[in-house]
Design a protein around this motif. Structure first.
Motif, PDB file in Angstrom:
ATOM      1  N   PRO A 294      -9.638 -11.974 -43.833  1.00 17.44           N
ATOM      2  CA  PRO A 294      -8.859 -12.256 -42.627  1.00 17.44           C
ATOM      3  C   PRO A 294      -7.395 -12.554 -42.937  1.00 17.44           C
ATOM      4  N   VAL A 295      -6.496 -12.045 -42.083  1.00 22.08           N
ATOM      5  CA  VAL A 295      -5.062 -12.278 -42.221  1.00 22.08           C
ATOM      6  C   VAL A 295      -4.545 -12.872 -40.911  1.00 22.08           C
ATOM      7  N   ILE A 296      -3.979 -14.073 -40.990  1.00 21.90           N
ATOM      8  CA  ILE A 296      -3.404 -14.756 -39.833  1.00 21.90           C
ATOM      9  C   ILE A 296      -1.901 -14.873 -40.055  1.00 21.90           C
ATOM     10  N   LEU A 297      -1.118 -14.515 -39.031  1.00 24.09           N
ATOM     11  CA  LEU A 297       0.340 -14.488 -39.149  1.00 24.09           C
ATOM     12  C   LEU A 297       0.972 -15.418 -38.118  1.00 24.09           C
ATOM     13  N   LEU A 298       1.947 -16.218 -38.572  1.00 23.77           N
ATOM     14  CA  LEU A 298       2.784 -17.024 -37.686  1.00 23.77           C
ATOM     15  C   LEU A 298       4.113 -16.302 -37.514  1.00 23.77           C
ATOM     16  N   ASP A 299       4.433 -15.921 -36.288  1.00 24.07           N
ATOM     17  CA  ASP A 299       5.688 -15.228 -35.998  1.00 24.07           C
ATOM     18  C   ASP A 299       6.190 -15.765 -34.666  1.00 24.07           C
ATOM     19  N   HIS A 300       7.290 -16.493 -34.701  1.00 24.33           N
ATOM     20  CA  HIS A 300       7.730 -17.260 -33.533  1.00 24.33           C
ATOM     21  C   HIS A 300       7.852 -16.417 -32.267  1.00 24.33           C
ATOM     22  N   GLN A 301       8.576 -15.303 -32.336  1.00 22.42           N
ATOM     23  CA  GLN A 301       8.756 -14.455 -31.159  1.00 22.42           C
ATOM     24  C   GLN A 301       7.693 -13.354 -31.137  1.00 22.42           C
ATOM     25  N   PRO A 302       6.999 -13.190 -30.022  1.00 22.59           N
ATOM     26  CA  PRO A 302       5.880 -12.231 -29.991  1.00 22.59           C
ATOM     27  C   PRO A 302       6.326 -10.791 -29.713  1.00 22.59           C
ATOM     28  N   ASN A 303       7.231 -10.280 -30.556  1.00 19.73           N
ATOM     29  CA  ASN A 303       7.732  -8.931 -30.301  1.00 19.73           C
ATOM     30  C   ASN A 303       7.546  -7.994 -31.490  1.00 19.73           C
ATOM     31  N   ALA A 304       6.636  -8.333 -32.385  1.00 22.00           N
ATOM     32  CA  ALA A 304       6.372  -7.456 -33.522  1.00 22.00           C
ATOM     33  C   ALA A 304       4.875  -7.162 -33.616  1.00 22.00           C
ATOM     34  N   LEU A 305       4.238  -6.979 -32.454  1.00 21.09           N
ATOM     35  CA  LEU A 305       2.791  -6.761 -32.451  1.00 21.09           C
ATOM     36  C   LEU A 305       2.425  -5.421 -33.084  1.00 21.09           C
ATOM     37  N   ASP A 306       3.210  -4.388 -32.815  1.00 25.84           N
ATOM     38  CA  ASP A 306       2.915  -3.071 -33.403  1.00 25.84           C
ATOM     39  C   ASP A 306       2.990  -3.117 -34.924  1.00 25.84           C
ATOM     40  N   GLU A 307       4.024  -3.781 -35.440  1.00 23.21           N
ATOM     41  CA  GLU A 307       4.178  -3.911 -36.895  1.00 23.21           C
ATOM     42  C   GLU A 307       3.014  -4.688 -37.488  1.00 23.21           C
ATOM     43  N   ALA A 308       2.620  -5.768 -36.825  1.00 13.96           N
ATOM     44  CA  ALA A 308       1.496  -6.572 -37.323  1.00 13.96           C
ATOM     45  C   ALA A 308       0.207  -5.765 -37.302  1.00 13.96           C
ATOM     46  N   GLN A 309       0.014  -4.975 -36.264  1.00 15.24           N
ATOM     47  CA  GLN A 309      -1.189  -4.147 -36.173  1.00 15.24           C
ATOM     48  C   GLN A 309      -1.220  -3.120 -37.298  1.00 15.24           C
ATOM     49  N   GLN A 310      -0.085  -2.488 -37.570  1.00 11.51           N
ATOM     50  CA  GLN A 310      -0.004  -1.468 -38.617  1.00 11.51           C
ATOM     51  C   GLN A 310      -0.266  -2.046 -40.005  1.00 11.51           C
ATOM     52  N   GLU A 311       0.127  -3.320 -40.201  1.00 17.05           N
ATOM     53  CA  GLU A 311      -0.014  -3.932 -41.525  1.00 17.05           C
ATOM     54  C   GLU A 311      -1.348  -4.625 -41.733  1.00 17.05           C
ATOM     55  N   GLY A 312      -2.258  -4.514 -40.766  1.00 13.23           N
ATOM     56  CA  GLY A 312      -3.608  -5.042 -40.958  1.00 13.23           C
ATOM     57  C   GLY A 312      -3.775  -6.511 -40.632  1.00 13.23           C
ATOM     58  N   VAL A 313      -2.852  -7.092 -39.867  1.00 16.75           N
ATOM     59  CA  VAL A 313      -2.988  -8.493 -39.451  1.00 16.75           C
ATOM     60  C   VAL A 313      -4.120  -8.591 -38.421  1.00 16.75           C
ATOM     61  N   ASP A 314      -4.896  -9.647 -38.514  1.00 25.80           N
ATOM     62  CA  ASP A 314      -6.024  -9.839 -37.594  1.00 25.80           C
ATOM     63  C   ASP A 314      -5.670 -10.737 -36.415  1.00 25.80           C
ATOM     64  N   LEU A 315      -4.868 -11.757 -36.678  1.00 26.73           N
ATOM     65  CA  LEU A 315      -4.510 -12.707 -35.625  1.00 26.73           C
ATOM     66  C   LEU A 315      -3.046 -13.087 -35.805  1.00 26.73           C
ATOM     67  N   ILE A 316      -2.254 -12.905 -34.737  1.00 27.11           N
ATOM     68  CA  ILE A 316      -0.846 -13.294 -34.775  1.00 27.11           C
ATOM     69  C   ILE A 316      -0.621 -14.381 -33.737  1.00 27.11           C
ATOM     70  N   LEU A 317       0.007 -15.477 -34.168  1.00 25.52           N
ATOM     71  CA  LEU A 317       0.233 -16.639 -33.307  1.00 25.52           C
ATOM     72  C   LEU A 317       1.731 -16.820 -33.081  1.00 25.52           C
ATOM     73  N   SER A 318       2.118 -16.972 -31.821  1.00 25.24           N
ATOM     74  CA  SER A 318       3.536 -17.034 -31.467  1.00 25.24           C
ATOM     75  C   SER A 318       3.769 -18.046 -30.353  1.00 25.24           C
ATOM     76  N   GLY A 319       5.045 -18.267 -30.071  1.00 28.59           N
ATOM     77  CA  GLY A 319       5.473 -19.105 -28.952  1.00 28.59           C
ATOM     78  C   GLY A 319       6.697 -18.479 -28.309  1.00 28.59           C
ATOM     79  N   HIS A 320       7.789 -19.239 -28.257  1.00 29.70           N
ATOM     80  CA  HIS A 320       9.122 -18.774 -27.872  1.00 29.70           C
ATOM     81  C   HIS A 320       9.316 -18.566 -26.375  1.00 29.70           C
ATOM     82  N   THR A 321       8.360 -17.991 -25.677  1.00 29.17           N
ATOM     83  CA  THR A 321       8.576 -17.566 -24.292  1.00 29.17           C
ATOM     84  C   THR A 321       8.585 -18.721 -23.299  1.00 29.17           C
ATOM     85  N   HIS A 322       7.902 -19.816 -23.618  1.00 27.65           N
ATOM     86  CA  HIS A 322       7.707 -20.961 -22.719  1.00 27.65           C
ATOM     87  C   HIS A 322       7.033 -20.539 -21.410  1.00 27.65           C
ATOM     88  N   ARG A 323       6.524 -19.313 -21.374  1.00 29.09           N
ATOM     89  CA  ARG A 323       6.008 -18.705 -20.141  1.00 29.09           C
ATOM     90  C   ARG A 323       7.044 -18.797 -19.018  1.00 29.09           C
TER      91      ARG A 323
END
Length: 381
Positions: A294-323
């Motif tokens: 399993p690979v878990i990634l912390l990336d503050h801004q959630p705008n690199a999902l395609d890159e994370a998917q291509q590199e085999g990341v399983d779970l990416i956790l982000s914030g930044h947007t405050h909804r």
């Protein structure tokens, strides 16, 4: 000799930035005038030029305090005035136009104009107090949002993991000592195996963070496998980044600054913020990683999902947007980010974005609520 194309592009970019800044200031100035004129007319203080001058001077200081407080060395008083002014400004911009529309319609009736204006003004005042009170509750009373997910990879003897995540604490002046103590208490009550902070831990001012002893408070977090963090766009101050990382690591967390490490049977990685020009490619951060685990990634801004998917990341956790933090800004975050809040799955990649534990600017949340995220992860098929 004509200038190089990249230099021309840079000049155009700077010119556009300047024009956008001027337009923003003009719009803001108009809105401040609109609010100021509306309040003056409602108060009907008379025609004294001395009183009018004092009113304009106070409004000018208050309406510029959020910016001037930071330019003048993070002055506490100006920053506090500026933060609450932003809350009042936002609420009045929402409430005043409907009020004026109703008053215009009431002119078609036999109702007394002056009485209608006074009553409408009182109604706006009451609604403003209610909305700011409700927004304050949403900002300072975090909910616990829980997710159950599966990562279909073997993590050795580790079959399940209880992850607790918090982002965008913006610890500083208003998100202060009491909010930090509440965070530690809430996290420990969830009995986490690991705690993850994907950025914006401080609010541009490490002095306020240290002065309130928040660094010492956060050392009280209890997690079997430790506390890990990545940095966000507000994790900045005037010194070297290594000093800031040192402050955070003295707070009981390990900062992953374009780094990856092994925690039990999984890989945990953390990226620099997207605004960092020296941010490494994810492929280089994960070079040598066993992607069968399993690979878990912390990336503050959630705008690199395609890159994370291509590199085999399983779970990416982000914030930044405050909804969006305040309605209707969530429409903007929804337009900007593929996943601006909550859960999204893209193939084998799973993304969870938190609305954040703290706030930025006005100490209120309307249309969103501060939160701590609990993720129960099961490993294996």
């Amino acid at each position: 000799m004509s200038p190089p194309l990249d230099m021309m592009g840079l000049r155009k970019g700077k010119a556009m930035f300047i024009w956008i800044g001027i337009a923003t200031l003009l719009i803001y100035g108009f809105l401040v005038f609109y609010i100021g004129r509306s309040l003056w007319k409602w108060m009907s203080p008379g025609s004294s030029w001395q009183l009018k001058f004092l009113y304009i001077a106070v409004l000018a200081v208050v309406s510029t305090s959020f910016i001037s407080g930071r330019f003048l060395g993070n002055l506490t008083v100006l920053n506090m005035i500026g933060s609450y002014w932003m809350a009042i400004f936002y609420v009045l911009i929402i409430l005043l136009p409907p009020m004026h529309a109703c008053l215009w319609l009431l002119r078609l009736t036999a109702l007394n104009k002056d009485i209608a204006e006074k009553r409408a003004g009182f109604a706006v005042l009451v609604l403003m107090v209610v909305l700011i009170g409700y927004g304050t509750f949403n900002a300072y009373s975090p909910a616990v949002r829980a997710y159950e997910i599966n990562i279909a990879k073997d993590a050795g003897p580790l079959k399940r993991m209880n992850i607790v995540m918090a982002s965008d604490m913006h610890f500083g002046l208003l998100s202060g000592k009491a909010h930090a103590e509440r965070l530690v208490e809430e996290i420990n009550a969830l009995k986490p195996d690991i705690v993850l902070f994907p950025g914006d831990i401080i609010d541009d001012d490490v002095d306020a963070y240290l002065r309130q002893g928040i660094d010492k408070i956060l050392t009280g977090i209890q997690a079997r496998y430790g506390v890990y963090a990545s940095l966000g766009n507000h994790d900045r101050f005037e010194g070297e980044i290594t000093e800031l990382i040192g402050v955070l690591e003295n707070s009981g967390m390990t900062v992953l600054y374009d780094e990856a490490l092994t925690v039990e049977g999984l890989t945990l990685a953390g990226r620099r913020d997207k605004q960092d020009k020296d941010r490494a490619d994810l492929s280089s951060i994960l070079r040598g990683t066993d992607l069968t685990k399993p690979v878990i990634l912390l990336d503050h801004q959630p705008n690199a999902l395609d890159e994370a998917q291509q590199e085999g990341v399983d779970l990416i956790l982000s914030g930044h947007t405050h909804r969006g933090q305040v309605f209707p800004a969530h429409l903007i975050t929804q337009a900007l980010f593929e996943n601006d809040w909550g859960y999204l799955q893209k193939g084998r990649l799973q993304s969870i974005v938190s609305s954040g534990y703290g706030f930025w600017g006005p100490p209120i949340r309307l249309g969103s609520r501060s939160e701590i995220v609990q993720i129960h992860v099961a490993f294996g098929r």
